[in-house]
Design an enzyme around this catalytic site. Structure first.
Site: not given
Lengths: 285, 76
Positions: A134, A199
Site C-alpha cells: 500500500h 503517525h
C-alpha cells in the site's frame, strides 16, 4: 563525477524533463475506511482528486516514486535501505485494504537510475518486479487509477532500524534529480513521494497525530529549508512524529530531487485514520 | 528486535491457520513461551511489549481481523 556530467558525452538532442513533483500520505485507511460524509476526510479526497486531474493534464511518461515497503516484499533475510525495482510489471500485495493491481515498471529508467547511482556513490539495491504494497498502491490508486503510467519504484527503509539519515535521503534525492536531467530521452517525468506525516504504528499511542510537528515540517518545505529537516535526528522524529513519521524520509528525498519548495495542497490531522495526512506539490525553487 | 517472534509472526500473518497448531510445546528456535502465549491470545500490546516489529503486528492484526488501533489504545 556527477551523472549529468557524463551524460553530455556524445550527441543528444533531448533530455528527460521533471515536469512536477508531489508528495502524499499513503495510509490504506484513506481507502479502507473512507467516510464520504466526514468533511475532513472528504477534503482529503478532494485534494487527491485535484492532483489526479493535474497529473492527467501533465501526461507524464514516467513516475519516479519514493515510498516504503511494510515488511511485505522484504524481510530480515535481505533488507535494503534503498532499492529500485527493475523489470516490466509488478503486482500489488492487496494489503491494508488497498486493492491489488498490476503496476507497469519503467525498467529502462530504473536501470538508468541504478547506473547514475553507481557513478555518484549510491550503490542502490535492486529487485526484479518486487510486489508493491500500500505504500505505493494507495497513492497510485488515488492519483493514477488506470495504472497506465510506468513507474520507477524506489523503496526507502523508513521502518526498520538502522534507518538512513535524513541527510543521506536528501543526497539520494539530489542524485535522482541529476539522473532525471541526465536521461537521454524526451520523457516527461513526475516525481512522487508517499508516506507520513506523523503517525504511531502498533504502539499504545496509535491513533495519535502531532499537528505541531507536521505543520513545522511542512512549513520547512514551503520555505525550502531543507537544512532544517535534514538536521532532524531519527530518535527525535520517532518521539515527535511516531514510528510511522519516519516516512518523512520519502518526502525529503523527493523535494531534494526537485531542488525546491513545497506548496501544501492539504493538511488534515485525521485521528480516525491515525495519521497527519498531507498532500503537497513540489517544485523547483 | 525479537527475531524469533518476528519470524513466526510473519508466518502466521500469511497463514493464520498456523495459529491453530501452536502451543507452548511447539516453541522452537528460541521462541519463548511468552511469545507463544501472546500470539495465542491475539494480544497486540503484549506482542509490542515483547519486541515484535510494529509492521508485523499490523499484518497479524489484519490477518486475524483485529482492530489494531482500538486494541492497542484500550490496553495502552
Amino acid at each position: 563525477m556527477a551523472c549529468s556530467s557524463i551524460s553530455f558525452v556524445g550527441s543528444r538532442s533531448t533530455m528527460a524533463h521533471l515536469v512536477a513533483g508531489y508528495a502524499t500520505s499513503h495510509t490504506g485507511m484513506m481507502i479502507r475506511t473512507f467516510d464520504r460524509e466526514d468533511p475532513v476526510q472528504a477534503r482529503v479526497h478532494r485534494a487527491f482528486g485535484q492532483l489526479r486531474e493535474e497529473i492527467a493534464t501533465l501526461a507524464p511518461d514516467v513516475i519516479v516514486m519514493v515510498s516504503s515497503d511494510h515488511l511485505n516484499s522484504f524481510f530480515y533475510d535481505c533488507y535494503p535501505q534503498f532499492c529500485v525495482a527493475l523489470g516490466k510489471e509488478s503486482q500489488g500485495w492487496g494489503d491494508a485494504g488497498v486493492a491489488a493491481r498490476s503496476v507497469p515498471i519503467a525498467g529502462d529508467f530504473s536501470q538508468h537510475l541504478l547506473e547514475c547511482g553507481i557513478i555518484e556513490g549510491f550503490d542502490l539495491a535492486w529487485a526484479v518486479e518486487p510486489k508493491l504494497d500500500h505504500g505505493f498502491l494507495c497513492p497510485l490508486s488515488l492519483l493514477t487509477p488506470e495504472f497506465d503510467i510506468p513507474v520507477v519504484p524506489l523503496f526507502m527503509n523508513s521502518s526498520t532500524p538502522p534507518l538512513p539519515t535524513f541527510q543521506r535521503c536528501a543526497a539520494l534525492g539530489a542524485m535522482i534529480g541529476r539522473a532525471i536531467e541526465a536521461r537521454e530521452s524526451d520523457e516527461r517525468v513526475v516525481l512522487l513521494a508517499g508516506g507520513g506525516l506523523s503517525h504511531w504504528v502498533a504502539t499504545p499511542e496509535m491513533g495519535k497525530v502531532n499537528p505541531v510537528f507536521d505543520r513545522w515540517f511542512l512549513d520547512c518545505l514551503v520555505r525550502g529549508d531543507l537544512d532544517a529537516v535534514t538536521a532532524l535526528d531519527t530518535d527525535d522524529v520517532g518521539r515527535q512524529a511516531g514510528n510511522g513519521g519516519q516516512e518523512i524520509r520519502n518526502w525529503i528525498t523527493a523535494i531534494a530531487a526537485c531542488n525546491g519548495r513545497a506548496e501544501v495542497l492539504c493538511y488534515e490531522p485525521v485521528t480516525r485514520w491515525g495519521t497527519g495526512i498531507a498532500l503537497a506539490r513540489l517544485s523547483a525553487a | 528486535m525479537n527475531l524469533a517472534l518476528d519470524r513466526l509472526l510473519r508466518k502466521v500473518a500469511r497463514d493464520a491457520s498456523l495459529l491453530d497448531g501452536l502451543d507452548a510445546d511447539t516453541a522452537r528456535g528460541g521462541i519463548e513461551e511468552g511469545d507463544i502465549a501472546a500470539l495465542l491470545a491475539r494480544d497486540l500490546p503484549a506482542l509490542s511489549a515483547r519486541g515484535a516489529h510494529p509492521l508485523l503486528i499490523m499484518q497479524f492484526a489484519g490477518a486475524l481481523h483485529i482492530e489494531a488501533m482500538a486494541s492497542l489504545r484500550r490496553e495502552g
